[in-house]
Design an enzyme around this catalytic site. Structure first.
Site, PDB file in Angstrom:
ATOM      1  N   THR A 136      55.424   1.352  -7.028  1.00 37.73           N
ATOM      2  CA  THR A 136      56.008   2.485  -7.751  1.00 37.73           C
ATOM      3  C   THR A 136      56.350   3.561  -6.744  1.00 37.73           C
ATOM      4  OG1 THR A 136      54.522   1.998  -9.526  1.00 37.73           O
ATOM      5  CG2 THR A 136      55.635   4.105  -9.610  1.00 37.73           C
ATOM      6  N   GLU A 179      45.937  -3.479 -15.212  1.00 34.16           N
ATOM      7  CA  GLU A 179      44.838  -4.252 -14.649  1.00 34.16           C
ATOM      8  C   GLU A 179      43.907  -4.735 -15.758  1.00 34.16           C
ATOM      9  OE1 GLU A 179      43.066  -2.249 -11.289  1.00 34.16           O
ATOM     10  OE2 GLU A 179      45.074  -1.666 -10.648  1.00 34.16           O
ATOM     11  N   CYS A 286      47.569   4.508 -10.764  1.00 35.62           N
ATOM     12  CA  CYS A 286      48.968   4.852 -11.067  1.00 35.62           C
ATOM     13  C   CYS A 286      49.188   6.162 -11.811  1.00 35.62           C
ATOM     14  CB  CYS A 286      49.589   3.732 -11.877  1.00 35.62           C
ATOM     15  SG  CYS A 286      49.914   2.292 -10.869  1.00 35.62           S
ATOM     16  N   ARG A 356      39.635   2.867  -8.421  1.00 36.01           N
ATOM     17  CA  ARG A 356      40.486   3.973  -7.986  1.00 36.01           C
ATOM     18  C   ARG A 356      40.677   5.001  -9.105  1.00 36.01           C
ATOM     19  NH1 ARG A 356      45.377   0.598  -5.427  1.00 36.01           N
ATOM     20  NH2 ARG A 356      44.857  -0.708  -7.211  1.00 36.01           N
ATOM     21  N   ARG A 446      32.982   6.408 -24.361  1.00 29.81           N
ATOM     22  CA  ARG A 446      34.064   5.495 -24.755  1.00 29.81           C
ATOM     23  C   ARG A 446      33.996   5.155 -26.240  1.00 29.81           C
ATOM     24  NH1 ARG A 446      38.165   4.226 -20.841  1.00 29.81           N
ATOM     25  NH2 ARG A 446      37.203   4.449 -18.829  1.00 29.81           N
TER      26      ARG A 446
HETATM   27  C1  UDX Z   1      50.408  -1.090  -6.171  1.00 29.73           C
HETATM   28  C2  UDX Z   1      51.731  -0.428  -5.898  1.00 29.73           C
HETATM   29  O1  UDX Z   1      52.255  -0.912  -4.754  1.00 29.73           O
HETATM   30  C3  UDX Z   1      51.594   1.039  -5.962  1.00 29.73           C
HETATM   31  O2  UDX Z   1      52.801   1.684  -5.715  1.00 29.73           O
HETATM   32  C4  UDX Z   1      51.192   1.299  -7.351  1.00 29.73           C
HETATM   33  O3  UDX Z   1      51.300   2.617  -7.695  1.00 29.73           O
HETATM   34  C5  UDX Z   1      49.788   0.778  -7.520  1.00 29.73           C
HETATM   35  O4  UDX Z   1      49.836  -0.567  -7.337  1.00 29.73           O
HETATM   36  P1  UDX Z   1      48.322  -2.007  -5.213  1.00 29.73           P
HETATM   37  O5  UDX Z   1      48.784  -3.413  -5.183  1.00 29.73           O
HETATM   38  O6  UDX Z   1      47.449  -1.587  -6.343  1.00 29.73           O
HETATM   39  O7  UDX Z   1      49.556  -1.040  -5.165  1.00 29.73           O
HETATM   40  O8  UDX Z   1      47.694  -1.531  -3.856  1.00 29.73           O
HETATM   41  P2  UDX Z   1      46.599  -2.236  -2.989  1.00 29.73           P
HETATM   42  O9  UDX Z   1      45.729  -3.078  -3.833  1.00 29.73           O
HETATM   43  O10 UDX Z   1      46.038  -1.152  -2.141  1.00 29.73           O
HETATM   44  O11 UDX Z   1      47.460  -3.240  -2.103  1.00 29.73           O
HETATM   45  C6  UDX Z   1      48.373  -2.874  -1.137  1.00 29.73           C
HETATM   46  C7  UDX Z   1      48.218  -3.822   0.051  1.00 29.73           C
HETATM   47  O12 UDX Z   1      49.260  -3.598   0.992  1.00 29.73           O
HETATM   48  C8  UDX Z   1      46.903  -3.686   0.816  1.00 29.73           C
HETATM   49  O13 UDX Z   1      46.213  -4.902   0.796  1.00 29.73           O
HETATM   50  C9  UDX Z   1      47.341  -3.298   2.230  1.00 29.73           C
HETATM   51  O14 UDX Z   1      46.526  -3.861   3.229  1.00 29.73           O
HETATM   52  C10 UDX Z   1      48.741  -3.857   2.277  1.00 29.73           C
HETATM   53  N1  UDX Z   1      49.603  -3.249   3.294  1.00 29.73           N
HETATM   54  C11 UDX Z   1      49.753  -1.913   3.364  1.00 29.73           C
HETATM   55  C12 UDX Z   1      50.297  -4.078   4.170  1.00 29.73           C
HETATM   56  O15 UDX Z   1      50.155  -5.286   4.124  1.00 29.73           O
HETATM   57  N2  UDX Z   1      51.141  -3.506   5.076  1.00 29.73           N
HETATM   58  C13 UDX Z   1      51.295  -2.177   5.193  1.00 29.73           C
HETATM   59  O16 UDX Z   1      52.067  -1.711   6.041  1.00 29.73           O
HETATM   60  C14 UDX Z   1      50.576  -1.351   4.300  1.00 29.73           C
HETATM   61  C1  UDX Z   2      48.850   1.395 -16.060  1.00 28.68           C
HETATM   62  C2  UDX Z   2      49.998   1.022 -17.001  1.00 28.68           C
HETATM   63  O1  UDX Z   2      49.467   0.663 -18.269  1.00 28.68           O
HETATM   64  C3  UDX Z   2      50.818  -0.109 -16.418  1.00 28.68           C
HETATM   65  O2  UDX Z   2      51.946  -0.380 -17.242  1.00 28.68           O
HETATM   66  C4  UDX Z   2      51.277   0.287 -15.036  1.00 28.68           C
HETATM   67  O3  UDX Z   2      52.005  -0.763 -14.432  1.00 28.68           O
HETATM   68  C5  UDX Z   2      50.110   0.672 -14.159  1.00 28.68           C
HETATM   69  O4  UDX Z   2      49.364   1.707 -14.780  1.00 28.68           O
HETATM   70  P1  UDX Z   2      46.449   0.430 -15.538  1.00 28.68           P
HETATM   71  O5  UDX Z   2      46.258   1.671 -14.741  1.00 28.68           O
HETATM   72  O6  UDX Z   2      46.103  -0.864 -14.931  1.00 28.68           O
HETATM   73  O7  UDX Z   2      47.973   0.303 -15.994  1.00 28.68           O
HETATM   74  O8  UDX Z   2      45.584   0.530 -16.859  1.00 28.68           O
HETATM   75  P2  UDX Z   2      45.747   1.098 -18.333  1.00 28.68           P
HETATM   76  O9  UDX Z   2      45.290   0.051 -19.257  1.00 28.68           O
HETATM   77  O10 UDX Z   2      47.079   1.661 -18.571  1.00 28.68           O
HETATM   78  O11 UDX Z   2      44.642   2.232 -18.352  1.00 28.68           O
HETATM   79  C6  UDX Z   2      44.734   3.381 -17.558  1.00 28.68           C
HETATM   80  C7  UDX Z   2      43.613   4.327 -17.872  1.00 28.68           C
HETATM   81  O12 UDX Z   2      43.777   4.894 -19.157  1.00 28.68           O
HETATM   82  C8  UDX Z   2      42.218   3.681 -17.876  1.00 28.68           C
HETATM   83  O13 UDX Z   2      41.306   4.534 -17.250  1.00 28.68           O
HETATM   84  C9  UDX Z   2      41.913   3.518 -19.347  1.00 28.68           C
HETATM   85  O14 UDX Z   2      40.537   3.514 -19.619  1.00 28.68           O
HETATM   86  C10 UDX Z   2      42.599   4.739 -19.913  1.00 28.68           C
HETATM   87  N1  UDX Z   2      42.960   4.586 -21.330  1.00 28.68           N
HETATM   88  C11 UDX Z   2      43.887   3.660 -21.723  1.00 28.68           C
HETATM   89  C12 UDX Z   2      42.374   5.419 -22.283  1.00 28.68           C
HETATM   90  O15 UDX Z   2      41.538   6.273 -21.951  1.00 28.68           O
HETATM   91  N2  UDX Z   2      42.747   5.272 -23.590  1.00 28.68           N
HETATM   92  C13 UDX Z   2      43.661   4.363 -24.009  1.00 28.68           C
HETATM   93  O16 UDX Z   2      43.957   4.312 -25.203  1.00 28.68           O
HETATM   94  C14 UDX Z   2      44.254   3.529 -23.042  1.00 28.68           C
END
Ligand code: UDX
Ligand code: UDX
Length: 467
Positions: A136, A179, A286, A356, A446
């Site tokens: 993102t 997730e 995110c 996170r 919760r």
């Molecule tokens: C993702 C999206 O990319 C981010 O924009 C979104 O908002 C959240 O989800 P995510 O997959 O959750 O990120 O991040 P993370 O689990 O930290 O994985 C990123 C990976 O990229 C890490 O394993 C890191 O080691 C790797 N990385 C980073 C590379 O391989 N090369 C780089 O130069 C930087």
């Molecule tokens: C979110 C978006 O849902 C997904 O589309 C995007 O790609 C990444 O960000 P994620 O962060 O994995 O996904 O989890 P999500 O299920 O959206 O929950 C986010 C947070 O909101 C959690 O802490 C969850 O507990 C909270 N949540 C969610 C609430 O407190 N109430 C709800 O009704 C739903």
């Protein structure tokens, strides 16, 4: 695949997004070879582990896909350069944390990993390559990537004859997986969004998804619309949570019940039932990051009212966390020194090991500041991960981690439920009660436990959004 010339996909970043997304593509497109590369050696070793419970990401259904595809058409490695060179399509899936210093600190995304990935692609790609933004990103990031790629192209084509066919197209294909349900979300998405500038690249990426997603669910837009839609989708989801959380406080003051209100409001089909569960605030990598990006972007374009509007969603989220820690302290006679509390749940939501931005972090820090001793238990988050969040805490002996819920409650004054793990509903609460110091409190942030049953056992119970 309609386009038979496409064989190799590379994904840079084997994280929460890259790993599951590529596993689902590999499972649905057996003719494609997919190389997921990462600079982190330890992470790649875990992805390659024979023991599938050691995968770096826990997602229901992921292990089965890895078992099916790994070593056949799905490969995890640190061979970044080689995989880029062989790829027809490269997904960039690296992390984009909020900047901690410099211009835009606290709001804008730090794009250093995106930039370094673009530079690597520019250097090592050998032919026409479609570069897909999966991370993102702030709107217009594609412009930055394009500039880097194009400048490398010019330089290399002069130096190296072999490289003079090296060209790039950029596509934005944001990820909407949540997730805990990542595999299901990827396998049956509400929509797939593909933004680009040329039909060839848009079709190429659409073709991959068409292997298992209905064509009518594949939305194609221009680049900027795709980038912005991702930020806005997350902002809208987070806004619903802040809205319902603000009302949870009003319910507590007035005697209304938040579950009843959420149900009544959500039954209006125009509003809908989803994302109306009140809780200790949203976490995850995110929501906060993307809203702050939207805020930064709006301010950048002089739209201060728009920025203020969205920033309030984040402010309410933090307020909800503070509100919960304050009321815990208030109910425990205004002081936590010499008190022990058990924290149930450290992941930001159930069914993930991701911590996170977990609300547990801020709430626990508030309680530690008040002198409490905390004993953590989470079914999927290990001790190292939990302790990592508290490295700056001086009184290390105040942070304990237990292997079971029962072990965490010995002599505690209160149990705080901060993640809605199914396991917590089925614990032996009468045993827990016996092990605790009295009065024994349960704070259910919760709203996932049976309040009446706990009261019958003898607990004092606070549950969110109930008087
Ligand atoms: C993702 C999206 O990319 C981010 O924009 C979104 O908002 C959240 O989800 P995510 O997959 O959750 O990120 O991040 P993370 O689990 O930290 O994985 C990123 C990976 O990229 C890490 O394993 C890191 O080691 C790797 N990385 C980073 C590379 O391989 N090369 C780089 O130069 C930087
Ligand atoms: C979110 C978006 O849902 C997904 O589309 C995007 O790609 C990444 O960000 P994620 O962060 O994995 O996904 O989890 P999500 O299920 O959206 O929950 C986010 C947070 O909101 C959690 O802490 C969850 O507990 C909270 N949540 C969610 C609430 O407190 N109430 C709800 O009704 C739903």
């Amino acid at each position: 695949m309609q386009n038979k010339s496409i064989k190799n996909i590379c994904c840079i970043g084997a994280g929460y997004v890259g790993g599951p997304t590529m596993s689902v593509i590999a499972a649905n497109c057996p003719k494609l070879r997919i190389d997921v590369v990462d600079i982190n050696v330890e992470k790649i070793n875990s992805w390659n582990s024979n023991d599938l419970s050691k995968l770096p990401v826990f997602e229901p259904g992921l292990e089965a896909l890895i078992k099916k595809c790994r070593g056949k058409n799905l490969f995890f490695s640190n061979k970044v350069e080689e995989s880029i060179a062989n790829a027809d399509i490269i997904f960039i899936s690296v992390n984009t944390p909020t900047k901690t210093k410099g211009i835009g600190a606290g709001f804008a995304s730090d794009l250093k990993w995106i930039e370094s990935s673009a530079r690597q692609i520019a250097k090592f790609a050998r032919k026409h390559t479609v570069v897909v933004e999966k991370s993102t990103l702030p709107v217009k990031t594609a412009e930055t990537i394009k500039t880097i790629l194009n400048s490398a192209n010019k330089k290399n084509s002069i130096k190296n004859i072999e490289n003079n066919n090296k060209t790039f197209s950029i596509v934005s294909n944001p990820e909407f997986l949540a997730e805990g349900t990542a595999i299901e979300d990827l396998q049956n998405p509400d929509r797939v969004l593909i933004g680009g500038e040329d039909d060839y690249s848009i079709n190429l990426i659409s073709d991959i998804y068409r292997e298992w997603v209905d064509s009518e669910k594949i939305i194609t837009t221009n680049l900027w619309s795709a980038e912005l839609s991702k930020l806005v989708a997350n902002a809208f989801l987070a806004q619903r949570i802040s809205s319902i959380n603000s009302i949870s406080a009003l319910c507590e003051s007035t005697g209304a019940n938040i579950n009843e209100v959420a149900q009544a409001v959500g039954s209006d089909s125009r509003i809908g039932k989803k994302f109306l569960n009140s809780g200790p605030g949203f976490g995850g990598s995110c929501f906060k990051k993307d809203i702050l990006n939207l805020v930064y972007l709006s301010r950048y374009y002089g739209l201060n009212e728009v920025a203020d509007y969205w920033e309030q969603v984040v402010k309410i989220n933090l307020w909800q966390q503070r509100r919960i820690s304050s009321l815990v302290i208030r109910n425990l006679f205004g002081t936590l020194s010499n008190k022990k509390l058990a924290i149930f749940g450290f992941s930001f939501k159930a069914n993930t090991n991701d911590t996170r931005e977990s609300p547990s972090i801020n709430i626990s820090k508030d309680l530690l500041q008040e002198g409490a001793k905390l004993n953590f238990y989470d079914p999927k988050v290990n001790e190292k991960q939990i302790l990592n969040e508290f490295v700056e805490i001086i009184d290390k002996e105040n942070v304990l981690v237990s292997e079971t819920a029962i072990k965490a409650v010995e002599g505690v004054d209160a149990v705080l439920v901060l993640t809605e793990w199914e396991e917590f509903k089925n614990l032996e609460w009468d045993t827990i009660f016996k092990l605790m110091r009295k009065p024994a409190w349960v704070f259910d942030s919760r709203n996932c436990l049976d309040k009446e049953a706990l009261i019958r056992i003898g607990f004092k119970v606070w549950s969110l959004g109930n008087a």
